[in-house]
Design an enzyme around this catalytic site. Structure first.
Site, PDB file in Angstrom:
ATOM      1  N   GLY A 288      17.089  29.160  -3.227  1.00 58.47           N
ATOM      2  CA  GLY A 288      17.004  28.120  -2.201  1.00 58.47           C
ATOM      3  C   GLY A 288      15.553  27.836  -1.865  1.00 58.47           C
TER       4      GLY A 288
ATOM      5  N   CYS B   6       9.976  24.675  26.205  1.00 53.79           N
ATOM      6  CA  CYS B   6       9.712  25.346  27.464  1.00 53.79           C
ATOM      7  C   CYS B   6       9.977  26.839  27.301  1.00 53.79           C
ATOM      8  CB  CYS B   6      10.602  24.735  28.532  1.00 53.79           C
ATOM      9  SG  CYS B   6       9.999  25.099  30.161  1.00 53.79           S
ATOM     10  N   GLU B   7       9.091  27.485  26.570  1.00 57.88           N
ATOM     11  CA  GLU B   7       9.311  28.875  26.192  1.00 57.88           C
ATOM     12  C   GLU B   7       7.993  29.441  25.662  1.00 57.88           C
ATOM     13  OE1 GLU B   7      12.984  29.697  25.100  1.00 57.88           O
ATOM     14  OE2 GLU B   7      12.562  31.454  23.893  1.00 57.88           O
TER      15      GLU B   7
ATOM     16  N   TYR C 284      14.328  26.268   5.166  1.00 57.50           N
ATOM     17  CA  TYR C 284      14.688  26.918   6.420  1.00 57.50           C
ATOM     18  C   TYR C 284      13.909  26.382   7.628  1.00 57.50           C
ATOM     19  CZ  TYR C 284      16.909  30.021   3.075  1.00 57.50           C
ATOM     20  OH  TYR C 284      17.679  30.512   2.041  1.00 57.50           O
TER      21      TYR C 284
HETATM   22  N1  LLP Z   1      22.569  33.164  -1.898  1.00 59.44           N
HETATM   23  C1  LLP Z   1      22.997  33.818  -0.809  1.00 59.44           C
HETATM   24  C2  LLP Z   1      24.325  34.428  -0.830  1.00 59.44           C
HETATM   25  C3  LLP Z   1      22.190  33.920   0.314  1.00 59.44           C
HETATM   26  O1  LLP Z   1      22.620  34.586   1.370  1.00 59.44           O
HETATM   27  C4  LLP Z   1      20.931  33.294   0.327  1.00 59.44           C
HETATM   28  C5  LLP Z   1      20.078  33.335   1.501  1.00 59.44           C
HETATM   29  C6  LLP Z   1      20.523  32.597  -0.823  1.00 59.44           C
HETATM   30  C7  LLP Z   1      21.363  32.559  -1.922  1.00 59.44           C
HETATM   31  C8  LLP Z   1      19.210  31.882  -0.921  1.00 59.44           C
HETATM   32  O2  LLP Z   1      18.120  32.737  -0.788  1.00 59.44           O
HETATM   33  P1  LLP Z   1      16.627  32.178  -1.061  1.00 59.44           P
HETATM   34  O3  LLP Z   1      16.513  31.897  -2.534  1.00 59.44           O
HETATM   35  O4  LLP Z   1      16.448  30.957  -0.247  1.00 59.44           O
HETATM   36  O5  LLP Z   1      15.761  33.288  -0.615  1.00 59.44           O
HETATM   37  N2  LLP Z   1      16.557  31.949   7.369  1.00 59.44           N
HETATM   38  C9  LLP Z   1      15.819  32.927   6.593  1.00 59.44           C
HETATM   39  C10 LLP Z   1      16.368  33.087   5.210  1.00 59.44           C
HETATM   40  C11 LLP Z   1      17.818  33.515   5.201  1.00 59.44           C
HETATM   41  C12 LLP Z   1      18.365  33.615   3.812  1.00 59.44           C
HETATM   42  C13 LLP Z   1      19.817  33.890   3.845  1.00 59.44           C
HETATM   43  N3  LLP Z   1      20.456  33.881   2.594  1.00 59.44           N
HETATM   44  C14 LLP Z   1      14.354  32.496   6.559  1.00 59.44           C
HETATM   45  O6  LLP Z   1      14.013  31.498   7.172  1.00 59.44           O
HETATM   46  O7  LLP Z   1      13.526  33.176   5.977  1.00 59.44           O
END
Ligand code: LLP
Length: 431
Positions: free
Chosen positions: A292, A361-362, A390
């Protein structure tokens, strides 16, 4: 510059994908998310190329759309040959509306509602990744009611510590996601899944964490998973044809970050999988990956207008901008570090160290602390880099701030892909 798609033009303005950020801010307003289409496509291709050239058993790259979801991104990744991973009815709905073929969609979630399961089965998504035993029973009932047999994978916790921020580490035993290997839970789940008439167990899934800069944890996860698949063959004569190794490759947020090229990461994983299969004489599975962040993260930045500067002697300098944790909660949540550049003074040296404060406001509404920056003045434009993943997807309406616009740049030409919300949008569902 942090990423190769950034440059500085003759006016000293920051450019992304050939588009002048100051002009973009003037024309579209701020806060403004800007994404670079060419870079997104290149990232898709660097994954596809390695998969096509080095995976004889076949595979599918499924863009993890939790990183950034809107109709246009599904169209782009689909046109590059990728599928997608969705994790809610909302993401599934968006992907289908964008024309993503259902069979290329992997449906995730550790707590899917009955409505979501019904929607996924009805849409004919290619694979549903099940997270827990009650879900298997509910999904079987949903599939039976619709007279279908659905392809499922099981989410397994391979027990790998990927040395990343605790909040985003999902492969350990102490995680709300999936079935643990060590405790026998995963084996039990495999046996349970094979017992349901309307479920077809096609494979296993694991995801060891996010923003992982090293290749070894991924390679080890692949080995652990193939060994587990082999043990299922030995003990239960179950041979699963698919293995989904999740996402997680990290990107460069600050100069000190040194991520491996994504192609290299996938190559190392495929090599580990191949070697383990050969050693165990296990048939090589069809492999899925779900990147992602590494597809969209580096392709985006956010533009803000500086509203004020507060120099607190012997303490710190706050630069206050017109967005904040409502469009990018990652510093507030994870102390995630970013690089900032003054877009209209990008040719000047970064002589100051500032705290970039948001408008919410934080007190914790910060985009970063101790950040190098040019000597900015009110009305300057500040770019926070690498916000393609994200950020928009985690935005909120805190303080009833409308969501910012998203512009996609292709060969220097911008087009709006998500309109800026109006105040009327904000009250649309108020009764
Ligand atoms: N597949 C699954 C089952 C996942 O849980 C995730 C991410 C991905 C793929 C994609 O991972 P990536 O390639 O994007 O690292 N909000 C957090 C990241 C949470 C990721 C959750 N799962 C941040 O902003 O760093």
């Amino acid at each position: 510059m942090l990423t190769p798609n950034l440059s500085v033009n003759a006016q000293g303005h920051l450019c992304i994908g050939g588009a002048d950020c100051v002009t973009l801010a003037e024309q579209h307003g701020t806060p403004l998310y800007v994404m670079d289409e060419n870079m997104i496509r290149q990232n898709c291709r660097s994954y596809q190329d390695v998969l096509n050239s080095e995976c004889s058993s076949g595979g599918l790259i499924c863009y993890a759309s939790k990183a950034f979801s809107c109709k246009e991104i599904y169209r782009i990744v689909d046109s590059e040959g990728l599928g997608t991973d969705v994790v809610s009815g909302g993401e599934l709905y968006t992907a289908l509306k964008a024309g993503m073929p259902a069979e290329k969609i992997v449906f995730h979630g550790n707590s899917k509602s009955n409505n979501e399961l019904e929607f996924a089965v009805q849409s004919g998504v290619g694979r549903i990744v099940c997270d827990n035993l009650p879900e298997l029973a509910r999904l079987n009932a949903v599939a039976a009611a619709q007279g279908k047999v659905v392809s499922v994978m099981l989410r397994v916790k391979p027990g790998i510590d990927a040395h990343t921020h605790d909040f985003i580490q999902t492969g350990k035993i102490d995680s709300k996601f999936g079935f643990a290997l060590e405790t026998g839970e995963a084996e039990e789940a495999v046996l349970a899944a094979t017992g349901y008439a309307n479920l077809k167990l096609v494979g296993l899934h694991c995801h060891i964490g996010s923003q992982i800069l090293d290749t070894e944890p991924f390679a080890e996860a692949a080995r652990v998973m193939v060994r587990f698949m082999d043990s299922l063959r030995e003990k239960h004569a179950i041979v699963l044809p698919e293995l989904n190794l999740g996402g997680g490759p990290g990107i460069k947020y600050i100069e000190a970050d040194d991520p491996k090229p994504f192609g290299e990461v996938i190559r190392a994983i495929l090599k580990a999988m191949h070697e383990t299969c050969v050693t165990l004489s296990y048939p090589e599975p069809f492999v899925l990956f779900e990147p992602g962040r590494s597809i969209v993260g580096g392709a985006g930045l956010t533009l803000y207008t500086v509203m004020a500067k507060k120099q607190i002697p012997n303490v710190r300098t706050y630069v206050l901008v017109d967005g904040g944790m409502n469009d990018n909660p990652r510093y507030a949540l994870y102390q995630a570090e970013y690089t900032a550049v003054c877009a209209n003074r990008a040719d000047q040296p970064q002589t100051e160290r500032v705290t970039l404060g948001g408008k919410c406001c934080e007190s914790g509404d910060l985009l970063g602390e101790n950040m190098p920056l040019q000597a900015v003045e009110p009305d300057d434009i500040v770019a926070v880099l690498t916000t393609g993943a994200y950020n928009y997807s985690m935005a909120s309406h805190y303080n009833r701030n409308p969501n910012a616009e998203v512009v996609m740049v292709a060969d220097g030409e911008p087009r709006t892909i998500i309109r800026r919300e109006s105040y009327e949008d904000i009250i649309r569902n108020d009764v």
